[in-house]
Each structure stands twice: as C-alpha cells, then as structure tokens.
Motif scaffolding. Structure first.
Motif: not given
Length: 323
Positions: A139-140, A195, A199, A201
């Motif tokens: 997720s970074k 991800w 997140t 998103k």
C-alpha cells in the motif's frame, strides 16, 4: 507524436505495415485497415531500431508468446539470456520479461539487447516488488512510482506492457461479494486488489488512464489490458467479477483507440473445454474485437506436467474461435 494507428487512419502505410504484410502473405492495405480499426496491433516500440515488428489480430496467423524472468528464489542473468536463445530457436513470436528478482532494470535491458523479438513486461511487478523491498507494504506504492516505472520501461524499448487497469474498486467489491474458489490468481491483479483494499483508493491505472495513454503514445507502446480477475480454476470461469472487468476493458479499448494508442486484451485463464468457444466470442464482442491474448486457456484444473498439454489444447480451441 504519431503512432501506427494514427498513421493508418490517415491512409499512411508504414515500413512496419509492409514488413508484417510480407510475413503474413497478405495485402498491405488489409494490414493498414486492421490497424486503423484497432482489430490489429503492431508490436514495435519506436525507440527500438533493430527489432522485428510483429502484428497480432484478426485475420492474421496466431502468435505464440513465451514468458521468462527472474524471481526471488532464482535470479541469474545468464540463465535468462539462455532462455532467450531457446525461445528464438523454438520459434516463439514474442517474449515477456516478468522478472522480480535482483537487478530488474539491468535484466530487462540485457534481454532487449539480446533479441530482435518484440518484448513485453508488467511494470506493476517491478513497482510492487520495490515497494515491498523498501516498505514491506504494497500500500506504500505511490502512483508516481508506478507511472515512473512505466515510462522507464517504455523508454528502454519495451514493445508492449500488461497493465491491470480493469481491477477497479467496483470489480474488487464484486469479487468480495460473490466469493470464489481460487480468488485472484493474477500476480499484478492481486497486488492492485491488495493496494485498493488497504488504501481505499481507486486503482491509479484506471483513475489516471489518460495519463497512462500519453506515456505509451510517445513510444508507440501497445497496451495489453490485463485480466486481473481471470479464473484460476474452471469453476470460477465466467463469473460476475470476470465479466465486470471485461466490460471495463472494453471501455478502455475504446478510449485507447480514441487517443491513438494501440491496445489488445488479455483473456483467461482456467476455462472448461465446452465453455471456451462462447467465452472467447463474448470477450471479443465486449472489447470491440481488439486482438485477444489468452493465457492458455487451461481446459482442466489437474494436469500432467506443467499444464503444457492442457494449455495447448485450450489455446488451440481458443485460437479457432478468434483468439
């Protein structure tokens, strides 16, 4: 800035069109019209001067792709270059470098320099691997890092890239609601789904698709719209998540064509033999007859060896019906 598809629409017959027409033993006007319509793509990065253009699509011979690449378990540049020689001797038409081991950039560039065949990659593999190496957390990964890797690989001379733009929040939600026996078996698809979940998103490849198109357009790199929700077993074939993603890929094909970018679509996956004809035809219709690149399909879940026999059987039937 121009591309094969833009020139074809203007009535221009490029050197690459002449080359593939001779190879396919077809009239060059047939090639030009197919490229203009988007039913044929020519795999040729405009930065590569010594490569052999290969055309994929409707009315052409079926092409064979070979996958190579390092992994965390085994990483040897010499072995990858040996694989390139084997691929050429065996008569494959294109190859993909799916490296996730050490020195990803150096490996890719060495492979590009070692062959004249068109080369594909999955930029998410490198971006995801490096995010895990640096942060231990997918997720970074930032949108900027992912798009920077895409541009770097295009600039290096990669001819086509697989991008899982159709793994959207909506599609991941559909998968969560319906359940599956095997979940997500695509590596790039699983990275992006993870991800998205972590997140909250939208998939940056989908949210910033126009920006992605501008990057690949500069190099005339063909988009291979990846099937992140391809079935990992025959029981999952044709489920809601797969169909939902395919519908989105069809929309993205149209948007790519409108921007002057060549696009093809990836297909399944594990599909029972009796379902292959209807599935291939449905995918072709939903994606406006974009060239279809199938991963198999594997006609059964339990097979001898490394799935080579069942993928050859499924691939033959898929090719007969339009892959």
């Amino acid at each position: 800035m121009t591309t094969q598809i833009l020139q074809a629409r203007e009535g221009v017959i490029t050197d690459e069109m002449y080359q593939v027409a001779r190879k396919e033993k077809l009239d060059v006007e047939f090639i030009r019209q197919g490229v203009a319509d988007g039913t044929i793509v020519i795999l040729k990065n405009n930065q590569r001067k010594n490569s052999i253009p290969v055309a994929v699509g409707q009315g052409l011979t079926v092409k064979i792709n070979a996958n190579i690449g390092t992994s965390n378990e085994k990483s040897s540049l010499d072995e990858e270059l040996d694989k390139v020689r084997v691929i050429e001797q065996a008569g494959a038409d294109v190859l993909m470098d799916l490296s996730t081991g050490n020195y990803v950039d150096e490996t890719r560039r060495a492979i590009i320099n070692a062959t004249k065949l068109p080369i594909g990659t999955v930029p998410m593999y490198q971006a995801g691997k490096e995010a895990l190496d640096d942060f231990k957390d997918i997720s970074k990964l930032s949108k900027e890092k992912l798009f920077s890797d895409i541009e770097k690989q295009c600039k290096d001379g990669v001819d086509f890239i697989t991008v899982h733009c159709g793994v959207t929040k909506f599609v991941v939600d559909q998968l969560h609601k319906q359940k599956r026996l095997t979940g997500i078996v695509s590596r790039g698809g699983s990275m992006l789904a993870c991800w998205i979940k972590k997140t909250g998103k939208e998939n940056p490849l989908y949210e910033y698709y126009d920006e992605l198109l501008e990057i690949v357009k500069k190099y005339d790199v063909t988009l291979s719209l990846g099937d992140g929700l391809r079935p990992g077993c025959t029981a999952d074939a044709g489920d809601r998540a797969q169909v939902a993603e395919t519908i989105i890929l069809g929309e993205l094909v149209q948007r790519a064509r409108e921007k002057g970018v060549q696009a093809m679509v990836e297909g399944p996956g594990h599909v029972a033999l009796n379902k292959i004809p209807s599935m291939i035809q449905t995918i072709k219709e939903l994606t406006s007859y974009a060239p279809l690149y199938v991963l198999g399909p594997l006609a059964c879940d339990c097979a001898p060896g490394y799935d080579h026999i069942t993928s050859a059987i499924g691939g033959t039937l898929a090719a007969y019906h339009g892959a």
